[in-house]
Design a protein around this motif. Sequence first.
Motif, PDB file in Angstrom:
ATOM      1  N   ALA B  22       0.833  -1.199   0.000  1.00  0.00           N
ATOM      2  CA  ALA B  22       0.000   0.000   0.000  1.00  0.00           C
ATOM      3  C   ALA B  22       0.868   1.249   0.000  1.00  0.00           C
ATOM      4  O   ALA B  22       0.611   2.212  -0.731  1.00  0.00           O
ATOM      5  CB  ALA B  22      -0.922  -0.005   1.212  1.00  0.00           C
ATOM      6  N   LEU B  23       1.912   1.212   0.803  1.00  0.00           N
ATOM      7  CA  LEU B  23       2.791   2.380   0.935  1.00  0.00           C
ATOM      8  C   LEU B  23       3.528   2.649  -0.379  1.00  0.00           C
ATOM      9  O   LEU B  23       3.623   3.792  -0.831  1.00  0.00           O
ATOM     10  CB  LEU B  23       3.795   2.125   2.059  1.00  0.00           C
ATOM     11  N   ALA B  24       4.031   1.572  -1.002  1.00  0.00           N
ATOM     12  CA  ALA B  24       4.746   1.744  -2.267  1.00  0.00           C
ATOM     13  C   ALA B  24       3.803   2.352  -3.299  1.00  0.00           C
ATOM     14  O   ALA B  24       4.159   3.300  -4.012  1.00  0.00           O
ATOM     15  CB  ALA B  24       5.279   0.401  -2.759  1.00  0.00           C
ATOM     16  N   GLY B  25       2.569   1.844  -3.346  1.00  0.00           N
ATOM     17  CA  GLY B  25       1.581   2.420  -4.264  1.00  0.00           C
ATOM     18  C   GLY B  25       1.335   3.885  -3.952  1.00  0.00           C
ATOM     19  O   GLY B  25       1.265   4.720  -4.845  1.00  0.00           O
ATOM     20  N   GLY B  26       1.221   4.182  -2.653  1.00  0.00           N
ATOM     21  CA  GLY B  26       0.973   5.565  -2.228  1.00  0.00           C
ATOM     22  C   GLY B  26       2.083   6.494  -2.688  1.00  0.00           C
ATOM     23  O   GLY B  26       1.817   7.578  -3.206  1.00  0.00           O
ATOM     24  N   VAL B  27       3.320   6.050  -2.547  1.00  0.00           N
ATOM     25  CA  VAL B  27       4.454   6.900  -2.935  1.00  0.00           C
ATOM     26  C   VAL B  27       4.458   7.093  -4.452  1.00  0.00           C
ATOM     27  O   VAL B  27       4.572   8.212  -4.957  1.00  0.00           O
ATOM     28  CB  VAL B  27       5.785   6.268  -2.483  1.00  0.00           C
ATOM     29  N   ILE B  95       1.285  11.966   1.941  1.00  0.00           N
ATOM     30  CA  ILE B  95       2.379  12.108   0.978  1.00  0.00           C
ATOM     31  C   ILE B  95       2.059  13.231  -0.007  1.00  0.00           C
ATOM     32  O   ILE B  95       2.886  14.097  -0.277  1.00  0.00           O
ATOM     33  CB  ILE B  95       2.619  10.775   0.239  1.00  0.00           C
ATOM     34  N   LEU B  96       0.821  13.217  -0.497  1.00  0.00           N
ATOM     35  CA  LEU B  96       0.403  14.242  -1.457  1.00  0.00           C
ATOM     36  C   LEU B  96       0.524  15.630  -0.830  1.00  0.00           C
ATOM     37  O   LEU B  96       1.080  16.558  -1.413  1.00  0.00           O
ATOM     38  CB  LEU B  96      -1.053  13.973  -1.876  1.00  0.00           C
ATOM     39  N   HIS B  97       0.016  15.749   0.381  1.00  0.00           N
ATOM     40  CA  HIS B  97       0.015  17.031   1.068  1.00  0.00           C
ATOM     41  C   HIS B  97       1.449  17.528   1.268  1.00  0.00           C
ATOM     42  O   HIS B  97       1.781  18.668   0.924  1.00  0.00           O
ATOM     43  CB  HIS B  97      -0.704  16.890   2.411  1.00  0.00           C
ATOM     44  N   PRO B 131      14.841  17.720  -4.817  1.00  0.00           N
ATOM     45  CA  PRO B 131      15.816  17.578  -3.711  1.00  0.00           C
ATOM     46  C   PRO B 131      15.506  18.499  -2.537  1.00  0.00           C
ATOM     47  O   PRO B 131      15.655  18.096  -1.386  1.00  0.00           O
ATOM     48  CB  PRO B 131      17.149  17.954  -4.357  1.00  0.00           C
ATOM     49  N   LEU B 132      15.057  19.722  -2.820  1.00  0.00           N
ATOM     50  CA  LEU B 132      14.781  20.641  -1.714  1.00  0.00           C
ATOM     51  C   LEU B 132      13.498  20.265  -0.981  1.00  0.00           C
ATOM     52  O   LEU B 132      13.359  20.508   0.208  1.00  0.00           O
ATOM     53  CB  LEU B 132      14.707  22.088  -2.217  1.00  0.00           C
ATOM     54  N   ALA B 133      12.553  19.660  -1.704  1.00  0.00           N
ATOM     55  CA  ALA B 133      11.300  19.255  -1.054  1.00  0.00           C
ATOM     56  C   ALA B 133      11.445  17.900  -0.365  1.00  0.00           C
ATOM     57  O   ALA B 133      10.569  17.486   0.398  1.00  0.00           O
ATOM     58  CB  ALA B 133      10.170  19.203  -2.088  1.00  0.00           C
ATOM     59  N   LEU B 134      12.556  17.210  -0.624  1.00  0.00           N
ATOM     60  CA  LEU B 134      12.710  15.829  -0.149  1.00  0.00           C
ATOM     61  C   LEU B 134      12.453  15.633   1.352  1.00  0.00           C
ATOM     62  O   LEU B 134      11.708  14.724   1.732  1.00  0.00           O
ATOM     63  CB  LEU B 134      14.088  15.292  -0.535  1.00  0.00           C
ATOM     64  N   PRO B 135      13.031  16.483   2.204  1.00  0.00           N
ATOM     65  CA  PRO B 135      12.782  16.247   3.636  1.00  0.00           C
ATOM     66  C   PRO B 135      11.289  16.224   3.971  1.00  0.00           C
ATOM     67  O   PRO B 135      10.833  15.369   4.734  1.00  0.00           O
ATOM     68  CB  PRO B 135      13.480  17.428   4.315  1.00  0.00           C
ATOM     69  N   LEU B 136      10.522  17.137   3.364  1.00  0.00           N
ATOM     70  CA  LEU B 136       9.082  17.149   3.656  1.00  0.00           C
ATOM     71  C   LEU B 136       8.371  15.942   3.040  1.00  0.00           C
ATOM     72  O   LEU B 136       7.476  15.354   3.655  1.00  0.00           O
ATOM     73  CB  LEU B 136       8.449  18.434   3.126  1.00  0.00           C
ATOM     74  N   ILE B 137       8.778  15.577   1.820  1.00  0.00           N
ATOM     75  CA  ILE B 137       8.160  14.416   1.177  1.00  0.00           C
ATOM     76  C   ILE B 137       8.397  13.179   2.040  1.00  0.00           C
ATOM     77  O   ILE B 137       7.475  12.396   2.312  1.00  0.00           O
ATOM     78  CB  ILE B 137       8.734  14.204  -0.240  1.00  0.00           C
ATOM     79  N   ILE B 138       9.644  13.034   2.504  1.00  0.00           N
ATOM     80  CA  ILE B 138       9.964  11.874   3.337  1.00  0.00           C
ATOM     81  C   ILE B 138       9.154  11.910   4.635  1.00  0.00           C
ATOM     82  O   ILE B 138       8.648  10.881   5.092  1.00  0.00           O
ATOM     83  CB  ILE B 138      11.469  11.853   3.668  1.00  0.00           C
TER      84      ILE B 138
END
Lengths: 254, 507
Positions: B22-27, B95-97, B131-138
């Motif tokens: 589910a998580l992989a699909g979500g990402v 993740i979307l948010h 790359p700059l959004a990565l911390p928030l995406i993670i």
Amino acid sequence: MIALERVRKVHGEVVAIDEVSLAVAEGELLVLLGGSGSGKTTALKTINRLVEPTSGRVSLAGEDVRSMPAPLLRRRVGYVFQRLGLFPHMTVAENIGVTPALLGWPRARIEARVDELLELVELEPASFRGRSPAALSGGQAQRVAVARALAAEPRVMLLDEPFGALDSRTRARLQAALAKIHRRLGLTIVFVTHDVVEALLLGDRIAVMRAGRIIQVGRGRELAQAPADDEVRALLTEPLEQAAAARARLAEGP
Amino acid sequence: MNELLAALPTYLAAHLQLSLAALAGGVVVSVPLGVLATRRPRAGRPLLAVASALQTVPSLALLAFMVPALAAVGAPSIGWLPAVLGLFVYSLLPILHNTTVGLSTIDPAILEAADGVGMDARERLRRVELPLALPLIIAGIRTAAVWTVGTATLATPVGAKSLGYFIFGGLQTRNYAAILVGCAAAAALALLLDGLVHLLELGARRRRRGLVVAGLVGLVGLAIAASLPTLRQAARGGPRPLVVGAKPFTEQYVLSRIVAGVLERATGLPATTLDSLGSTVVFDGLRSGEIDAYVDYVGTLRAVILGRTDVPRDRAAATREVREALAREGIAVAAELGFENTYVVALPRAQAEALGLEQIGDLARHAPGWTVGGDYELFHRPEWQAVVATYGLRFASERSMDPSLLFEATRSGEVQVILGYSTDGRLDAYELVPLVDDRAALPPYDALVLAGPRLVHEYPAALQALQALAGRIDAAQMRRLNAAVDRDGLAPAAVAAGFLRELDARP
Ligand SMILES: Nc1ncnc2c1ncn2[C@@H]1O[C@H](COP(=O)(O)OP(=O)(O)OP(=O)(O)O)[C@@H](O)[C@H]1O
Ligand SMILES: [Mg+2]
């Protein structure tokens, strides 16, 4: 090399620049001089299309800048931002090598170029290559920004107040470095500043801007001898008077 | 306890597999959608609104909704697929948010610099914005990971194996060790997953390849470990094991294991049980062939398949009617077990004796001062209306709660009377006494062993073996079996095995 013809940019009600016409010869260093809000940055950005004019025409080496995709144009023109804009997630070396990488240079050539440029702006490659921009002093960051603009061997450089907010000694060293680079590489440079002394020091010619218009263009001496109006005269003489007054105070001593 | 721990690896692996998928699909879906949302705000705003709206749907309802939705399009509607879809939908929002926020809060001066050095829109996205959004995406992925692992416990009622097996089962059978095992395992899994994703983030941010590799190896290792049971199953080949369904209460756990035991002996095939399924989920599963057998009750079947909600007068006629309707669906009634599990009105024995209450009618005097408790469905059901109307009862208030809490509520005094189940071992465990339904307001709920299309067509011998169960379990026997679990703490499998041994010994 660079020509602006009756370029105008309007943001809603605000006219940022109005009917600006300007020609910069190949190998020339032209200074755009003017107070805050006079339209210097806007005029500079029309050259590499970071600003698209509302009307008028901008050309580079005889070609309309709109004749090629903006990214390709920008890779041929070095630009140093007023706020530097170093990428915080990249190292110094990656920041400098970014345009060559976009152009598809081989890795080894990029690495060699980065070292060469770090030497040119007098930063020790071994010590600075791997640093993050956050770990640079203001002066070091400005050197890196200049090196980044030079990386892809552009024939044209645009610099927007690159040495603002520095102590006078550092600024003098960087100005000297830029003058040397300009002479050695024979670049065509447009340099924005609001500092008359800097303009007089660096500029082959100076274009004085006020309220979105170019008031007068000429060599420093010409402007001082035949100012277009009182304001230009004041602009050029004030720093001299201030310097004289300061010197007098020094002579009086405590 | 040992039995719990023995079952743990299987359910842990299934839980992990469900969560990771589910998580992989979500990402894979959310990050590109987040990018799209920031490029095209006109599409992005409604997208975020939809994701937020989906998030407000209670997770259990979302999972349960997937069952009829999948059935409507003809896809496998119980088990892994509805669970993974529901969890996937649930993982979208964080993740979307975070992707949208991460991309839209980058310093405009940096974006202009990216343009200035000659990046086109794609290069800018890849080299600067992501790359700059990565911390928030993670951070969004980590939130989603913890939610998904937690919510995956609710996959049990839709028929997917998960750690919810221990929690649902434990609640029903008063096995608190099972609940603890399920919760602790889920929590540990959530922490582990969170930690691994965090490791990836640290590695990416500090440019430490070692950390990234460690995080990846951990995640891939988990994925492999999680899919081992499935792979082993696939490698073994052969026919799919027989599946016996059970609804979420003790009696069903015991009966499903009895039925599974009979099937194994008759066919030589492995037979597994699928516990704690929702009432419509298990019937739909039987009809679609995903479940091969389970035990259901005449009254329930009459309501579910015939849509009849009145209280039947004639018991035999009602059973006949249900049999015929089932046959039309390709389902056979293999055996009538010999007991009925109906609703009973019950209250603490001490109270009943003190007030001299024996029949439901005797309650009328006390009802206006009392609270009555029932399961979630009860107060909407015709049986309750029949009881109220027949005996003229008016209670001060009605409270719905989980069956596992219903009995406890009589002890704490939150309710004075409950509608429990006639074969429930907990009636004895909590010293409750059923009142006599002297005016026959409550319908018969005879227990039937149902056999699905696969047994009917491919394993007639199994069908015959099940018929041997007919009339073998009366109400007293069923209560004893239930009490062995609820009161004595035996495992349902052990109780079922004991019963089968006894059955063999009998002539
Ligand atoms: N995106 C914009 N929207 C609205 N007004 C703008 C925008 N960009 C510039 N302006 C206005 O246009 C005028 C010229 O701005 P510009 O940035 O070119 O001035 P400048 O000479 O570079 O000033 P400074 O020395 O302070 O950097 C100013 O009045 C400014 O407020
Ligand atoms: Mg400016």
